[in-house]
Design an enzyme around this catalytic site. Structure first.
Site, short mmCIF file in Angstrom:
data_model
loop_
_atom_site.label_atom_id
_atom_site.label_comp_id
_atom_site.label_asym_id
_atom_site.label_seq_id
_atom_site.Cartn_x
_atom_site.Cartn_y
_atom_site.Cartn_z
CB THR A 211 -1.00 -0.04 1.18
OG1 THR A 211 -1.90 1.06 1.06
CG2 THR A 211 -0.33 0.01 2.54
CG ASN A 212 -0.37 4.63 -1.41
OD1 ASN A 212 -1.05 5.38 -0.70
ND2 ASN A 212 -0.86 4.04 -2.48
NE ARG A 213 4.58 8.59 4.46
CZ ARG A 213 5.32 9.70 4.39
NH1 ARG A 213 6.30 9.79 3.52
NH2 ARG A 213 5.05 10.73 5.17
CB SER A 214 -2.71 7.96 0.14
OG SER A 214 -3.94 8.64 0.12
#
Ligand code: CTP
Length: 411
Positions: A211-214
């Protein structure tokens, strides 16, 4: 200031229930949000709380039945009713519900309600048995048929000491419903706006994923701003811990493929698509059905490229004409403007919001952002550091402009 409340005149009716303490907070928050709040207390309400309490938070006179027979006498209720753009009665007792359902007008509040032609929202509060009584239910049904919005009651601890349904909903929730109701005449009324938010999640196996930091904060703020301007909003979000804006049609997705499917489903007849989501560009080529064991020697992850949603949308738009306006984001850690301009053209966007994600006060997780707005006509606007909700307002103003709608339209 909250747009739908700005410079609006609201009549807040308060009737006799211990829940009146919540309406003091409601009156205060409505005032802080930019509204002029005229409070009317019934005699029973003033047994629980004084007009002075409300006057202190609204900066306006709060009225009781004494004023019905006072100096303004016969015209006070007409003036209050005529000027109100919204009426709220919170808490509303079973007795006042019955009076409204039957058109009785025996005190300043009910006489004002009968004279008013604006939308009305009521928040019942009473004992569970009184709420369940067929008379109360029939009265509520009558009010619903007359387009009254009924919020609650909620379940929980009641004044009787028992648990059950009958509590007035919390002021924050009421404010959210009012915010939605009062936004419906905004410049984007009857316009469908699709917003994506948050990061996607690509599974590696049954328990792990990429996933990512959004955080979803900017996308959720855009969805809320679109609702505030009257739009019918479809919000498609990846992983999320944020409260869903009241009034949004909400879809939770995991992967980039799921987000693609949800977006393509949503865009027919859409006025705008705002892609604020941080969509995965790569995913594991194979997602294991079981948990991969440590002892398996698994050390290399093979990836494949996901579909670019905005490019797929551009392709569809060339055939269907929808969405009318496409807005993208560019999250960059270097060559911000150059890269954003390149994405604006490659993805055939009308507007791109470029933000430098290497700054600690802008981009991921934080509540602030510092962005540039670049449009397809070559326009460039730099916004100073501001809250993500303010950035959202600027974006919405630009969307309204691109759609050729006037900002001052009715509202
Ligand atoms: N986007 C998309 N589909 C993807 C990836 C991104 O629609 N598979 C959208 C994002 O929602 C955003 C815009 O494209 O509105 C730009 O996303 P960004 O991550 O900045 O750029 P990428 O196109 O992914 O390029 P790169 O990661 O190489 O900068």
């Amino acid at each position: 200031m909250i747009i739908p409340f700005q410079n609006k005149r609201i009549v807040l009716g308060v009737t006799g229930s211990i829940a009146v303490y919540k309406s003091v907070e409601l009156a205060s928050r409505l005032t802080q949000a930019g509204s002029l709040v005229d409070v009317i207390l019934t005699h029973s309400a003033s047994e629980f709380v004084t007009p002075l309490t409300f006057q202190s938070v609204t900066g306006q006179p709060a009225y009781t039945d004494n004023d019905l027979w006072g100096s303004q006498g016969h015209i006070l209720h007409i003036g209050l009713a005529k000027d109100a753009q919204q009426m709220v009665i919170a808490p509303i007792t079973a007795n006042t519900i019955a009076k409204l359902a039957h058109g009785l007008a025996d005190n300043l509040l009910t006489v004002t309600a009968l004279a008013a032609r604006c939308p009305i929202l009521i928040a019942p509060a009473m004992d569970g048995g009184m709420y369940a009584h067929p008379a109360t239910q029939a009265n509520l049904e009558t009010l619903k048929k007359r387009d009254a919005t009924i919020i609650g009651p909620a379940e929980g601890h009641l004044a009787s000491g028992m648990m059950g349904i009958g509590r007035m909903v919390e002021p924050g929730e009421l404010l959210g419903h009012l915010r939605y109701q009062m936004s419906r005449r905004g410049p984007l009324r009857k316009k469908k706006i699709v917003v994506t938010a948050g990061g996607t999640f690509e599974p590696i196996d049954l328990v792990r994923g990429m996933t990512n930091r959004s955080s979803g904060k900017q996308g959720f703020a855009i969805a809320q701003a679109a609702i505030d301007h009257g739009a019918d909003v479809i919000l498609i979000a990846g992983k999320n811990h944020l409260p869903i804006p009241i009034g949004a049609e909400y879809y939770q997705v995991n992967t980039a493929e799921e987000m693609l499917a949800a977006v393509l489903d949503a865009i027919p007849h859409a006025s705008a698509l705002v892609m604020a989501a941080a969509v995965a560009d790569f995913r594991p080529a194979i997602a294991a059905k079981e948990k991969i064991k440590k002892a398996s020697g698994f050390t290399t992850l093979s990836l494949e490229v996901t579909t670019d949603i905005l490019s797929a949308v551009a392709e569809l738009k060339s055939k269907s004409g929808f969405p009318e306006i496409t807005v993208g984001f560019a999250a960059e850690s270097q060559n911000l403007l150059e890269n954003a301009k390149q994405k604006l053209e490659a993805k055939k966007l009308d507007l791109i919001i470029a933000n430098d994600i290497s700054a600690s006060d802008a981009g991921f997780e934080v509540d602030t952002n510092r962005v540039f707005l670049l449009d397809a006509g070559g326009g460039k606007e730099e916004l100073p550091l501001m809250g993500k909700d303010e950035v959202a307002r600027f974006v919405l103003e630009r969307v309204i402009g691109l759609l050729g709608l006037a900002r001052s339209d009715v509202f």
